[in-house]
Enzyme design. Structure first.
Site, PDB file in Angstrom:
ATOM      1  N   HIS A  52      28.081 -87.005  -5.275  1.00 41.83           N
ATOM      2  CA  HIS A  52      28.798 -85.972  -4.212  1.00 41.83           C
ATOM      3  C   HIS A  52      30.139 -86.474  -4.943  1.00 41.83           C
ATOM      4  CE1 HIS A  52      30.516 -83.852  -1.076  1.00 41.83           C
ATOM      5  NE2 HIS A  52      29.242 -83.262  -0.946  1.00 41.83           N
ATOM      6  N   ASP A  89      21.015 -81.809  -0.159  1.00 41.06           N
ATOM      7  CA  ASP A  89      20.095 -81.212  -1.111  1.00 41.06           C
ATOM      8  C   ASP A  89      18.737 -81.703  -1.594  1.00 41.06           C
ATOM      9  OD1 ASP A  89      21.463 -78.623  -1.135  1.00 41.06           O
ATOM     10  OD2 ASP A  89      22.562 -78.923  -2.779  1.00 41.06           O
TER      11      ASP A  89
HETATM   12  N1  ACO Z   1      22.342 -88.268 -11.396  1.00 37.92           N
HETATM   13  C1  ACO Z   1      22.506 -89.196 -12.603  1.00 37.92           C
HETATM   14  N2  ACO Z   1      23.940 -89.444 -12.754  1.00 37.92           N
HETATM   15  C2  ACO Z   1      24.929 -88.886 -12.073  1.00 37.92           C
HETATM   16  C3  ACO Z   1      24.767 -87.956 -11.080  1.00 37.92           C
HETATM   17  C4  ACO Z   1      23.203 -87.551 -10.413  1.00 37.92           C
HETATM   18  N3  ACO Z   1      22.834 -86.799  -9.707  1.00 37.92           N
HETATM   19  N4  ACO Z   1      25.753 -87.707 -10.227  1.00 37.92           N
HETATM   20  C5  ACO Z   1      26.861 -88.112 -11.064  1.00 37.92           C
HETATM   21  N5  ACO Z   1      26.275 -88.615 -11.963  1.00 37.92           N
HETATM   22  C6  ACO Z   1      27.104 -89.936 -12.932  1.00 37.92           C
HETATM   23  C7  ACO Z   1      27.439 -88.721 -13.917  1.00 37.92           C
HETATM   24  O1  ACO Z   1      26.639 -88.574 -15.148  1.00 37.92           O
HETATM   25  C8  ACO Z   1      28.809 -89.468 -14.432  1.00 37.92           C
HETATM   26  O2  ACO Z   1      28.321 -90.591 -15.371  1.00 37.92           O
HETATM   27  P1  ACO Z   1      29.380 -91.013 -16.556  1.00 37.92           P
HETATM   28  O3  ACO Z   1      30.806 -91.227 -15.869  1.00 37.92           O
HETATM   29  O4  ACO Z   1      28.666 -92.280 -17.417  1.00 37.92           O
HETATM   30  O5  ACO Z   1      29.450 -89.990 -17.217  1.00 37.92           O
HETATM   31  C9  ACO Z   1      29.241 -89.984 -13.067  1.00 37.92           C
HETATM   32  O6  ACO Z   1      27.981 -90.274 -12.276  1.00 37.92           O
HETATM   33  C10 ACO Z   1      30.493 -89.297 -12.586  1.00 37.92           C
HETATM   34  O7  ACO Z   1      29.913 -87.760 -12.417  1.00 37.92           O
HETATM   35  P2  ACO Z   1      30.869 -86.643 -12.322  1.00 37.92           P
HETATM   36  O8  ACO Z   1      30.073 -85.399 -12.356  1.00 37.92           O
HETATM   37  O9  ACO Z   1      32.114 -86.691 -12.970  1.00 37.92           O
HETATM   38  O10 ACO Z   1      31.109 -86.846 -10.542  1.00 37.92           O
HETATM   39  P3  ACO Z   1      31.534 -85.829  -9.659  1.00 37.92           P
HETATM   40  O11 ACO Z   1      32.254 -86.345  -8.717  1.00 37.92           O
HETATM   41  O12 ACO Z   1      32.272 -84.764 -10.141  1.00 37.92           O
HETATM   42  O13 ACO Z   1      30.078 -85.391  -9.338  1.00 37.92           O
HETATM   43  C11 ACO Z   1      28.350 -83.797  -8.642  1.00 37.92           C
HETATM   44  C12 ACO Z   1      29.959 -84.577  -8.119  1.00 37.92           C
HETATM   45  C13 ACO Z   1      28.970 -82.558  -9.473  1.00 37.92           C
HETATM   46  C14 ACO Z   1      27.821 -83.309  -7.244  1.00 37.92           C
HETATM   47  C15 ACO Z   1      27.519 -84.566  -9.259  1.00 37.92           C
HETATM   48  O14 ACO Z   1      27.214 -86.072  -8.448  1.00 37.92           O
HETATM   49  C16 ACO Z   1      26.139 -83.955  -9.664  1.00 37.92           C
HETATM   50  O15 ACO Z   1      26.189 -83.350 -10.810  1.00 37.92           O
HETATM   51  N6  ACO Z   1      25.015 -84.099  -8.672  1.00 37.92           N
HETATM   52  C17 ACO Z   1      23.851 -83.345  -9.074  1.00 37.92           C
HETATM   53  C18 ACO Z   1      24.024 -82.079  -8.447  1.00 37.92           C
HETATM   54  C19 ACO Z   1      23.986 -81.937  -6.952  1.00 37.92           C
HETATM   55  O16 ACO Z   1      23.104 -82.557  -6.476  1.00 37.92           O
HETATM   56  N7  ACO Z   1      24.659 -81.029  -6.370  1.00 37.92           N
HETATM   57  C20 ACO Z   1      24.919 -80.893  -5.052  1.00 37.92           C
HETATM   58  C21 ACO Z   1      26.072 -81.577  -4.401  1.00 37.92           C
HETATM   59  S1  ACO Z   1      26.027 -81.321  -2.644  1.00 37.92           S
HETATM   60  C22 ACO Z   1      26.242 -79.676  -2.535  1.00 37.92           C
HETATM   61  O17 ACO Z   1      27.006 -79.053  -3.172  1.00 37.92           O
HETATM   62  C23 ACO Z   1      25.954 -79.125  -1.298  1.00 37.92           C
END
Ligand code: ACO
Length: 383
Positions: free
Chosen positions: A262, A319
């Site tokens: 998140h 989620d």
């Molecule tokens: N699984 C594995 N790795 C992850 C995940 C995940 N769910 N989420 C983030 N990471 C990793 C990324 O790969 C990245 O790694 P890197 O730095 O080695 O490239 C690092 O963590 C940072 O990720 P970002 O996408 O830059 O971080 P951000 O703060 O933008 O992420 C997000 C937030 C988009 C929700 C992300 O955690 C994600 O994609 N999660 C999966 C989708 C999800 O569950 N969305 C629902 C959110 S809650 C809602 O909207 C109701």
């Protein structure tokens, strides 16, 4: 030479407004609506009461709650035109696309969709919030070649939604669960979809248009579609004993596990904690298929926390557990994101109304990296 300004990709870390609506504490893993913790509200309140709390800023008296309840019930019905619109596109568009289209049409009987009067906008908000579940249930039924079911004014907001999906009145346990889902999804500060509503309303577009922007933004798997993607993963895993190898392989391949991580919570999402408690209770009454999904989700949660929790700040979000619970309550996968939109319409409307008190057009800047003053070559001379 110009110095390059700092760019905040995804507006990460940027504050856009002051707000008295909700507080997301990403460090301690807490969420408050108007000062009340989400745990307290999920345990003691109802969606209708939370609706009053968010829209009017305080908990209602009994009379105030009854008044709001009456208004919500009166506004639930949708027009034959809206049903026709949904039916016309039912086979061609996804449920969220249909909802977005139907929400655009919700202004059909409002002769003055834009108003600068807050009390009038609260009434418009109530109309939208009341109609979203009716539209959502009609979408599911029409896509499945069933006639929509009229709302039942003897039932509460979320209970009535379950009834309009299946035609059966849910038992108390499932009705309470659905109400908790509506409460915990109702509001979450300036998330992507709420921000989209603010961008739209900042142009002084009407509340219906702004909510339509919110529905569009909720569509993607990084926001509103994550619960569906998480259930798909659990189905791909198939058997609880495959969970560890699946997670290991996915992480080794740098795949994201949907339902984890998140932008704000760098600890356990408090809404996911509430759902985990439900999941543990639902296990006993779940059928074989859902029980397997519940087991897979609990194993995956433990593994993900071990691998990415403390070390990377990636924890379960709201989620992750939602999918198995919806299925336990009899709600099919294709309804997940339209339920989210129906509940979140409350947060969207509350933010739009608050933002208009001190409106400022959103107009961020970009750093242009292209060329300038190029020679215009007539088309016949271009190679
Ligand atoms: N699984 C594995 N790795 C992850 C995940 C995940 N769910 N989420 C983030 N990471 C990793 C990324 O790969 C990245 O790694 P890197 O730095 O080695 O490239 C690092 O963590 C940072 O990720 P970002 O996408 O830059 O971080 P951000 O703060 O933008 O992420 C997000 C937030 C988009 C929700 C992300 O955690 C994600 O994609 N999660 C999966 C989708 C999800 O569950 N969305 C629902 C959110 S809650 C809602 O909207 C109701």
């Amino acid at each position: 030479m110009e110095t390059k300004p700092e760019i905040h990709y995804g507006l990460e870390g940027v504050y856009i407004a002051e707000s008295g609506i909700s507080k997301v504490d990403g460090t301690l893993g807490r969420l408050y609506y108007r000062g009340y913790s989400i745990d307290t509200l999920a345990q003691n309140s109802s969606f209708e009461e939370v609706c009053y709390l968010l829209l009017y800023g305080k908990l209602p008296t009994e009379d105030q709650l009854n008044d709001l309840d009456k208004k919500l019930k009166k506004e639930r019905a949708i027009s034959e035109d809206t049903k026709g619109l949904i039916e016309g596109f039912a086979d061609k568009l996804s449920p969220l696309d249909l909802l977005r289209t139907a929400v655009s049409a919700a202004a059909e009987d409002d002769s003055k969709p834009y108003s600068d009067n807050e009390a009038e906008n609260v009434e418009k908000a109530i109309r939208i919030i009341a109609k979203m579940p009716t539209v959502s249930a009609a979408i599911w039924r029409l896509r499945n070649k069933k006639d929509p079911i009229e709302p039942d004014s003897n039932l509460g907001h979320s209970e009535n939604f379950l009834y309009m999906l299946s035609g059966e009145k849910p038992n108390a346990e499932k009705a309470k669960f659905m109400d908790v889902m509506f409460i915990i999804h109702a509001e979450h500060s300036s998330n992507a979809s709420t921000f989209a509503t603010l961008v739209a309303c900042s142009t002084l577009a009407d509340i219906y248009s702004a909510v339509t922007a919110g529905v569009s933004t909720l569509k993607g798997p990084l926001h509103g579609g994550a619960d569906e993607a998480a259930i798909k993963m659990m189905r791909d895993i198939g058997d609880p004993k495959n969970t560890e190898s699946y997670i290991n392989e996915a992480l080794a391949g740098k795949k994201r596990i949907m339902g984890f991580g998140h932008r704000v919570y760098k600890t356990y999402d408090p809404r996911a904690r509430i759902l985990k408690a439900y999941l543990e209770r639902a296990k006993d009454s779940a059928d074989e298929d859902v029980r397997k999904l519940i087991e897979i989700s609990l194993i995956a949660e433990k593994l993900m926390i071990e691998r990415l929790g403390e070390s990377h700040g990636i924890w379960p979000n709201v989620d992750f557990f939602a999918g198995p619970l919806y299925l336990w309550a009899g709600v099919q996968t294709e309804v997940f994101d339209i339920i989210f939109a129906s509940s979140r319409s409350l947060g969207w409307c509350t933010h739009i109304i608050e933002y208009w008190r001190n409106n400022k057009l959103f107009r961020p800047l970009e750093v242009y990296t292209g060329e300038l003053d190029l020679e215009y070559v007539p088309i016949e001379r271009r190679s």
